[in-house]
Design an enzyme around this catalytic site. Structure first.
Site, PDB file in Angstrom:
ATOM      1  N   SER A   1       3.029  58.406  29.288  1.00  0.00           N
ATOM      2  CA  SER A   1       3.958  57.286  29.154  1.00  0.00           C
ATOM      3  C   SER A   1       4.898  57.608  28.006  1.00  0.00           C
ATOM      4  CB  SER A   1       3.167  56.014  28.864  1.00  0.00           C
ATOM      5  OG  SER A   1       3.912  55.141  28.043  1.00  0.00           O
TER       6      SER A   1
ATOM      7  N   ASN B   1      -1.239  58.828  33.834  1.00  0.00           N
ATOM      8  CA  ASN B   1      -0.976  58.016  35.022  1.00  0.00           C
ATOM      9  C   ASN B   1      -0.980  58.833  36.315  1.00  0.00           C
ATOM     10  OD1 ASN B   1      -0.573  55.703  33.422  1.00  0.00           O
ATOM     11  ND2 ASN B   1       1.563  56.281  33.056  1.00  0.00           N
TER      12      ASN B   1
ATOM     13  N   GLN C   1      24.458  58.874  66.483  1.00  0.00           N
ATOM     14  CA  GLN C   1      24.651  59.838  65.400  1.00  0.00           C
ATOM     15  C   GLN C   1      23.841  59.441  64.167  1.00  0.00           C
ATOM     16  OE1 GLN C   1      28.619  61.661  64.610  1.00  0.00           O
ATOM     17  NE2 GLN C   1      28.557  60.394  62.780  1.00  0.00           N
TER      18      GLN C   1
ATOM     19  N   TYR D   1      25.172  58.147  76.260  1.00  0.00           N
ATOM     20  CA  TYR D   1      25.406  58.392  74.836  1.00  0.00           C
ATOM     21  C   TYR D   1      26.292  57.314  74.228  1.00  0.00           C
ATOM     22  CZ  TYR D   1      26.804  60.504  70.433  1.00  0.00           C
ATOM     23  OH  TYR D   1      27.032  60.718  69.097  1.00  0.00           O
TER      24      TYR D   1
ATOM     25  N   GLU E   1       0.846  57.473  43.309  1.00  0.00           N
ATOM     26  CA  GLU E   1       1.658  56.249  43.444  1.00  0.00           C
ATOM     27  C   GLU E   1       2.928  56.521  44.246  1.00  0.00           C
ATOM     28  OE1 GLU E   1       1.655  53.816  39.523  1.00  0.00           O
ATOM     29  OE2 GLU E   1       1.185  55.883  39.018  1.00  0.00           O
TER      30      GLU E   1
ATOM     31  N   HIS F   1     -14.617  45.416  52.372  1.00  0.00           N
ATOM     32  CA  HIS F   1     -13.937  44.324  51.625  1.00  0.00           C
ATOM     33  C   HIS F   1     -13.767  44.682  50.152  1.00  0.00           C
ATOM     34  CE1 HIS F   1     -14.963  41.559  55.038  1.00  0.00           C
ATOM     35  NE2 HIS F   1     -16.013  42.363  55.091  1.00  0.00           N
TER      36      HIS F   1
ATOM     37  N   LYS G   1      -1.814  57.329  27.634  1.00  0.00           N
ATOM     38  CA  LYS G   1      -1.774  57.174  29.091  1.00  0.00           C
ATOM     39  C   LYS G   1      -1.833  58.477  29.864  1.00  0.00           C
ATOM     40  CE  LYS G   1      -0.358  53.651  31.019  1.00  0.00           C
ATOM     41  NZ  LYS G   1      -1.081  52.737  31.895  1.00  0.00           N
TER      42      LYS G   1
ATOM     43  N   SER H   1      29.654  63.458  60.682  1.00  0.00           N
ATOM     44  CA  SER H   1      28.233  63.606  60.334  1.00  0.00           C
ATOM     45  C   SER H   1      27.965  64.983  59.757  1.00  0.00           C
ATOM     46  CB  SER H   1      27.373  63.389  61.579  1.00  0.00           C
ATOM     47  OG  SER H   1      27.792  64.251  62.618  1.00  0.00           O
TER      48      SER H   1
ATOM     49  N   LYS I   1      20.012  61.088  62.652  1.00  0.00           N
ATOM     50  CA  LYS I   1      19.603  62.278  61.906  1.00  0.00           C
ATOM     51  C   LYS I   1      19.072  61.977  60.517  1.00  0.00           C
ATOM     52  CE  LYS I   1      22.824  64.487  64.658  1.00  0.00           C
ATOM     53  NZ  LYS I   1      23.185  63.119  65.084  1.00  0.00           N
TER      54      LYS I   1
HETATM   55  N1  ARG Z   1      27.958  64.096  65.897  1.00  0.00           N
HETATM   56  C1  ARG Z   1      27.550  63.508  67.139  1.00  0.00           C
HETATM   57  C2  ARG Z   1      26.116  63.024  67.034  1.00  0.00           C
HETATM   58  O1  ARG Z   1      25.437  63.516  66.235  1.00  0.00           O
HETATM   59  C3  ARG Z   1      27.609  64.522  68.231  1.00  0.00           C
HETATM   60  C4  ARG Z   1      27.897  63.939  69.567  1.00  0.00           C
HETATM   61  C5  ARG Z   1      29.234  63.386  69.585  1.00  0.00           C
HETATM   62  N2  ARG Z   1      29.646  63.038  70.897  1.00  0.00           N
HETATM   63  C6  ARG Z   1      30.706  62.296  71.102  1.00  0.00           C
HETATM   64  N3  ARG Z   1      31.015  62.064  72.286  1.00  0.00           N
HETATM   65  N4  ARG Z   1      31.384  61.759  70.134  1.00  0.00           N
HETATM   66  O2  ARG Z   1      25.717  62.124  67.737  1.00  0.00           O
END
Ligand code: ARG
Length: 460
Positions: A284, A292, A329, A324, A297, A163, A290, A22, A332
């Site tokens: 445009s 716009n 992951q 966990y 939008e 309405h 135009k 990641s 994010k």
């Molecule tokens: N890159 C992982 C995440 O964002 C960090 C935690 C990883 N933990 C593990 N036990 N593999 O979730």
């Protein structure tokens, strides 16, 4: 540096690393990660778990690493190419690797009494605190811009709609202040969520806590957080704080999208109520005439993306057993995207709104058409003692009569009014004026001139 892999005899397949890393997403969290590690290490030394000298070295090296990243001397990359020097699972491992490169063996003490599970949860909560401040600042700017616009046009009366049909006259300022109220609630939601999110999960370790006598509260305090996430299993498996933030972003986007939609409608040749400054409209490639409303939008369009972010994370979380799971992951990208998209949309909307002008003449034209003052007729009769439902029937019959005769309510002679009920007097024509209609509204929070004046005085 290829990390050693403990119990494993084989290194991780490069394809598996590429699939599972990641780093390219969570590298954004380097500041939070460094702040968290520095607070953690200080506490470990304080508690006598690692030597004070080691903590000092580590803390100083972490500051250097931050500087290396910010000056571009340390570049994260997955394959070690593109000038990148680190190939790692995630930003947490990358920073730890660099730390060990810099300070040697003692760098490996940083992960004492900690797991990446609580580490990532902390980083995200620190990110949320910054993101919340950023979003709240942008909301304040937008609310100020809308309030300034409302002040600029405080005497302008426009047709209010239900309405999407003309309903009753309202002050344009009142309409704009409705958005100020909506974004005010969003601001409250963000502030409220912070009470739950600004807590430290650190020290939960993988899920069970740790045998070391750590001081979780001291770390929270050092980081300026409100306290700790008590239950260690909850601390590493919960993503509510992210979800609340994305949910609030979704509501903000929904509000922005409604404002955007009104701008799109109001700037059409057909409505012609508003004009967006040229700097915020586009032409445009084929039609030279135009102009716009692309920014509006796009705000409307991006709303769908942010809703998608919310559904994405809700779906990731819905079937996960405690605690966990690596699935998490995937939290994010939706989080960063929702925050960045909402921030950019708030910002462009505030900038664009400063250039928007409204056409009072067009409002007047529309106010004269149709029967926006029919409710005034009914209210007039109520003031003369008639029960509302009867008054409503009579006002309706008068509307029908005027519509058949293709005339306005004010054009109907008094004699004709009096055929409906003797309660009508010559003063009926006084209420048949949009400005007068607005002036007469007296209920709290109404579009009444005095109420809107009061609302305009609120400090943001
Ligand atoms: N890159 C992982 C995440 O964002 C960090 C935690 C990883 N933990 C593990 N036990 N593999 O979730």
């Amino acid at each position: 540096m290829t990390p050693k892999r403990g119990r494993f005899r084989t290194p991780l397949d490069p394809g598996a690393l590429a699939f599972s890393s990641s780093l390219m997403v969570d590298r954004l969290l380097y500041r939070e990660d460094i702040d968290g590690s520095r607070a953690h290490v200080a506490m470990l030394a304080q508690q006598g778990i690692i030597p004070a000298a080691a903590a000092k070295r580590i803390r100083a090296a972490l500051v250097e690493i931050r500087r290396e990243i910010e000056t571009g001397r340390l570049v994260f990359s997955l394959d070690g190419k593109d000038g990148g020097r680190l190939a790692a699972d995630d930003v947490h491992m990358a920073i730890e690797q660099r730390l060990v490169e810099k300070v040697g063996e003692i760098g490996k003490m940083v992960h004492t009494a900690r797991s990446r599970n609580d580490q990532v949860a902390l980083d995200e909560r620190l990110y949320l605190r910054t993101a919340t401040a950023r979003l709240r600042g942008l909301i304040r700017d937008l609310r100020r811009t809308l309030t300034a616009k409302a002040k600029e046009y405080q005497d302008v009366v426009m047709p209010g709609y239900t309405h999407l049909q003309r309903a009753q006259p309202v002050l344009l300022a009142h309409h704009l202040l409705a958005y100020v109220a909506m974004f005010g609630r969003d601001d409250e939601r963000l502030a409220d969520a912070l009470k739950r999110s600004a807590r430290s999960p650190l020290g939960a370790a993988a899920l069970a806590g740790t045998p070391f006598l750590i001081d979780r509260k001291a770390v929270a305090k050092e980081l300026g957080l409100l306290g700790i996430v008590e239950n260690s299993i909850d601390a590493v498996s919960d993503r509510d704080a992210l979800l609340e933030c994305i949910a609030t972003c979704s509501i903000i986007m929904m509000h922005l999208s409604r404002l955007a939609e009104e701008l799109v409608l109001w700037t059409t040749q057909e409505w012609h109520f508003a004009h967006i400054g040229e700097a915020f409209t586009t032409g445009s490639s084929i039609m030279p005439q135009k102009q716009n409303p692309d920014m509006a939008e796009l705000v409307r369009g991006k709303t769908g993306r942010v809703y998608g972010d919310l559904i994405a994370l809700l779906t990731v979380m819905k079937g996960l057993p405690l605690a966990y799971n690596r699935d998490m992951q995937e939290d994010k990208e939706p989080l960063f995207d929702a925050v960045d998209t909402t921030a950019a949309s708030l910002d462009i909307m505030a900038r664009m709104m400063t250039t928007v002008t409204f056409d009072a003449k067009r409002f007047d034209e529309e106010l004269r058409k149709d029967f926006l003052l029919a409710t005034e007729l009914a209210d007039y009769l109520v003031r003369k003692g008639m029960p509302f439902r009867t008054a409503y029937e009579i006002a309706g019959a008068i509307v029908r009569e005027c519509a058949d005769a293709a005339c306005g309510l004010a054009d109907l002679p008094l004699a004709r009014y009096r055929e409906h009920t003797r309660l009508f007097g010559v003063d009926v024509y006084q209420v048949l004026d949009p400005k007068e209609s607005v002036r007469r509204k007296r209920s709290a929070g109404s579009t009444g001139t005095a109420e809107v004046r009061k609302a305009l005085k609120q400090r943001l």
